[in-house]
Design a protein around this motif. Structure first.
Motif, PDB file in Angstrom:
ATOM      1  N   SER A 290       0.800  -1.209   0.000  1.00 57.75           N
ATOM      2  CA  SER A 290       0.000   0.000   0.000  1.00 57.75           C
ATOM      3  C   SER A 290       0.843   1.274   0.000  1.00 57.75           C
ATOM      4  O   SER A 290       0.410   2.310  -0.485  1.00 57.75           O
ATOM      5  CB  SER A 290      -0.919   0.006   1.232  1.00 57.75           C
ATOM      6  OG  SER A 290      -0.127   0.029   2.416  1.00 57.75           O
TER       7      SER A 290
ATOM      8  N   TYR B 232       9.223  -9.798   6.742  1.00 55.87           N
ATOM      9  CA  TYR B 232       8.460 -10.300   7.882  1.00 55.87           C
ATOM     10  C   TYR B 232       7.231 -11.105   7.453  1.00 55.87           C
ATOM     11  O   TYR B 232       6.186 -11.016   8.052  1.00 55.87           O
ATOM     12  CB  TYR B 232       8.079  -9.147   8.816  1.00 55.87           C
ATOM     13  CG  TYR B 232       7.719  -7.851   8.144  1.00 55.87           C
ATOM     14  CD1 TYR B 232       6.526  -7.711   7.460  1.00 55.87           C
ATOM     15  CD2 TYR B 232       8.588  -6.766   8.196  1.00 55.87           C
ATOM     16  CE1 TYR B 232       6.198  -6.536   6.837  1.00 55.87           C
ATOM     17  CE2 TYR B 232       8.270  -5.575   7.574  1.00 55.87           C
ATOM     18  CZ  TYR B 232       7.060  -5.465   6.899  1.00 55.87           C
ATOM     19  OH  TYR B 232       6.741  -4.278   6.283  1.00 55.87           O
TER      20      TYR B 232
ATOM     21  N   ASP C 139       8.141   1.839  -5.072  1.00 55.89           N
ATOM     22  CA  ASP C 139       7.679   1.423  -3.743  1.00 55.89           C
ATOM     23  C   ASP C 139       8.403   2.278  -2.709  1.00 55.89           C
ATOM     24  O   ASP C 139       9.403   2.928  -3.021  1.00 55.89           O
ATOM     25  CB  ASP C 139       7.948  -0.068  -3.530  1.00 55.89           C
ATOM     26  CG  ASP C 139       7.009  -0.683  -2.489  1.00 55.89           C
ATOM     27  OD1 ASP C 139       6.241   0.060  -1.843  1.00 55.89           O
ATOM     28  OD2 ASP C 139       7.060  -1.913  -2.320  1.00 55.89           O
ATOM     29  N   ASP C 140       7.897   2.252  -1.478  1.00 61.35           N
ATOM     30  CA  ASP C 140       8.560   3.102  -0.464  1.00 61.35           C
ATOM     31  C   ASP C 140       9.870   2.494   0.015  1.00 61.35           C
ATOM     32  O   ASP C 140      10.861   3.213   0.178  1.00 61.35           O
ATOM     33  CB  ASP C 140       7.618   3.401   0.720  1.00 61.35           C
ATOM     34  CG  ASP C 140       7.263   2.164   1.537  1.00 61.35           C
ATOM     35  OD1 ASP C 140       7.222   1.052   0.959  1.00 61.35           O
ATOM     36  OD2 ASP C 140       7.028   2.307   2.752  1.00 61.35           O
TER      37      ASP C 140
ATOM     38  N   THR D  26      14.105  -6.988   1.504  1.00 61.02           N
ATOM     39  CA  THR D  26      14.718  -8.224   0.962  1.00 61.02           C
ATOM     40  C   THR D  26      14.599  -8.288  -0.560  1.00 61.02           C
ATOM     41  O   THR D  26      15.204  -9.159  -1.190  1.00 61.02           O
ATOM     42  CB  THR D  26      14.035  -9.479   1.543  1.00 61.02           C
ATOM     43  OG1 THR D  26      12.679  -9.507   1.077  1.00 61.02           O
ATOM     44  CG2 THR D  26      14.046  -9.486   3.054  1.00 61.02           C
ATOM     45  N   GLY D  27      13.773  -7.428  -1.125  1.00 58.51           N
ATOM     46  CA  GLY D  27      13.626  -7.397  -2.587  1.00 58.51           C
ATOM     47  C   GLY D  27      12.565  -8.343  -3.129  1.00 58.51           C
ATOM     48  O   GLY D  27      12.284  -8.339  -4.322  1.00 58.51           O
TER      49      GLY D  27
ATOM     50  N   THR E  20       9.338  -8.346  -2.790  1.00 56.68           N
ATOM     51  CA  THR E  20       8.194  -7.618  -3.343  1.00 56.68           C
ATOM     52  C   THR E  20       8.524  -7.047  -4.714  1.00 56.68           C
ATOM     53  O   THR E  20       7.793  -7.268  -5.692  1.00 56.68           O
ATOM     54  CB  THR E  20       7.782  -6.473  -2.386  1.00 56.68           C
ATOM     55  OG1 THR E  20       7.492  -7.024  -1.103  1.00 56.68           O
ATOM     56  CG2 THR E  20       6.584  -5.712  -2.914  1.00 56.68           C
TER      57      THR E  20
HETATM   58  C1  PRP Z   1       6.658  -3.303   2.730  1.00 53.75           C
HETATM   59  C2  PRP Z   1       7.178  -2.207   1.837  1.00 53.75           C
HETATM   60  C3  PRP Z   1       7.502  -2.928   0.560  1.00 53.75           C
HETATM   61  C4  PRP Z   1       7.951  -4.291   1.057  1.00 53.75           C
HETATM   62  C5  PRP Z   1       9.442  -4.394   1.047  1.00 53.75           C
HETATM   63  O1  PRP Z   1       5.315  -3.510   2.438  1.00 53.75           O
HETATM   64  O2  PRP Z   1       6.225  -1.172   1.660  1.00 53.75           O
HETATM   65  O3  PRP Z   1       6.364  -3.080  -0.277  1.00 53.75           O
HETATM   66  O4  PRP Z   1       7.451  -4.429   2.395  1.00 53.75           O
HETATM   67  O5  PRP Z   1       9.854  -5.619   1.535  1.00 53.75           O
HETATM   68  P1  PRP Z   1      10.733  -6.665   0.724  1.00 53.75           P
HETATM   69  O6  PRP Z   1      11.749  -5.892  -0.058  1.00 53.75           O
HETATM   70  O7  PRP Z   1      11.349  -7.513   1.796  1.00 53.75           O
HETATM   71  O8  PRP Z   1       9.820  -7.440  -0.156  1.00 53.75           O
HETATM   72  P2  PRP Z   1       4.331  -4.404   3.285  1.00 53.75           P
HETATM   73  O9  PRP Z   1       4.237  -5.745   2.646  1.00 53.75           O
HETATM   74  O10 PRP Z   1       4.726  -4.346   4.721  1.00 53.75           O
HETATM   75  O11 PRP Z   1       2.922  -3.734   3.028  1.00 53.75           O
HETATM   76  P3  PRP Z   1       2.297  -2.277   3.265  1.00 53.75           P
HETATM   77  O12 PRP Z   1       2.939  -1.335   2.278  1.00 53.75           O
HETATM   78  O13 PRP Z   1       0.866  -2.499   2.957  1.00 53.75           O
HETATM   79  O14 PRP Z   1       2.551  -1.875   4.683  1.00 53.75           O
END
Ligand code: PRP
Ligand code: HPA
Length: 170
Positions: free
Chosen positions: A57, A96, A118-119, A123-124, A126
């Motif tokens: 989100s 997590y 993305d913000d 770990t990459g 996503t």
């Molecule tokens: C967080 C963040 C990225 C992702 C990064 O989102 O906004 O999308 O995790 O993590 P990664 O590089 O390890 O994949 P989250 O899934 O917590 O969802 P949100 O934005 O809805 O809080």
């Protein structure tokens, strides 16, 4: 502008052992919010971009603005079960947990030049899943950009095939 003072560390969120980078102080400050958007836009210098993909989100905070300024379409990648039309999906691991990301099957045209935003790059998992979704539909990921990269989690490895830009590295 130095954005670091606007990022807050939250220990043990959302799970014990994770130090969570909280971007809400940056969003709350009108000047920092505007300058961060300007900086993300600056990363795309003169690139032709057809679609900006924002990730559910927190990717939805800046991606629509980038799309509007670039004259591109805005595409949402969402957690599973949220998109109403036919979808393609990818499962992924993150710092997590695990999950499934979906995109509408008509979101990208073959040959579209795509910016993924993305913000946080952690770990990459996503970002990698999002790039796979774009490529499944025949799009070309021309840049991935993020507000924050947690370099110690080596997410850059997973998306090394794509140009990457980041505002703040930890
Ligand atoms: C967080 C963040 C990225 C992702 C990064 O989102 O906004 O999308 O995790 O993590 P990664 O590089 O390890 O994949 P989250 O899934 O917590 O969802 P949100 O934005 O809805 O809080
Ligand atoms: N902060 C915000 N989002 C995140 C983080 C974090 O530390 N890790 C994975 N996504």
């Amino acid at each position: 502008m130095d954005f670091a003072p606007y990022i807050r560390d939250i220990e043990d969120f959302p799970k014990p052992g994770v130090v969570f980078k909280d971007i809400t102080p940056l969003l709350k400050d009108p000047k920092a919010f505007q300058k961060a958007g300007d900086a993300l836009l600056g990363f795309t210098h003169n690139m032709q971009i057809d679609k900006v993909v924002g990730v559910d989100s927190r990717g939805f905070i800046f991606a629509p603005m980038l799309a509007e300024k670039l004259g591109a379409g805005f595409i949402t990648v969402r957690k599973s079960g949220k998109l109403p039309y036919s979808t393609i999906s990818e499962s992924y691991d993150l710092e997590y947990g695990t999950g499934i990301l979906e995109m509408h099957s008509d979101a990208i045209e073959k040959g579209d030049r795509v910016l993924v935003h993305d913000d946080v790059l952690a770990t990459g998992g996503t970002a990698q899943a999002v790039c796979k979704l774009v490529e499944k539909l025949g799009g070309e990921v021309v840049q991935c950009n993020f507000l924050i990269e947690l370099t110690f989690l080596n997410g850059a490895e997973k998306i090394r095939r794509y140009p990457k830009e980041v505002l703040l590295k930890y």
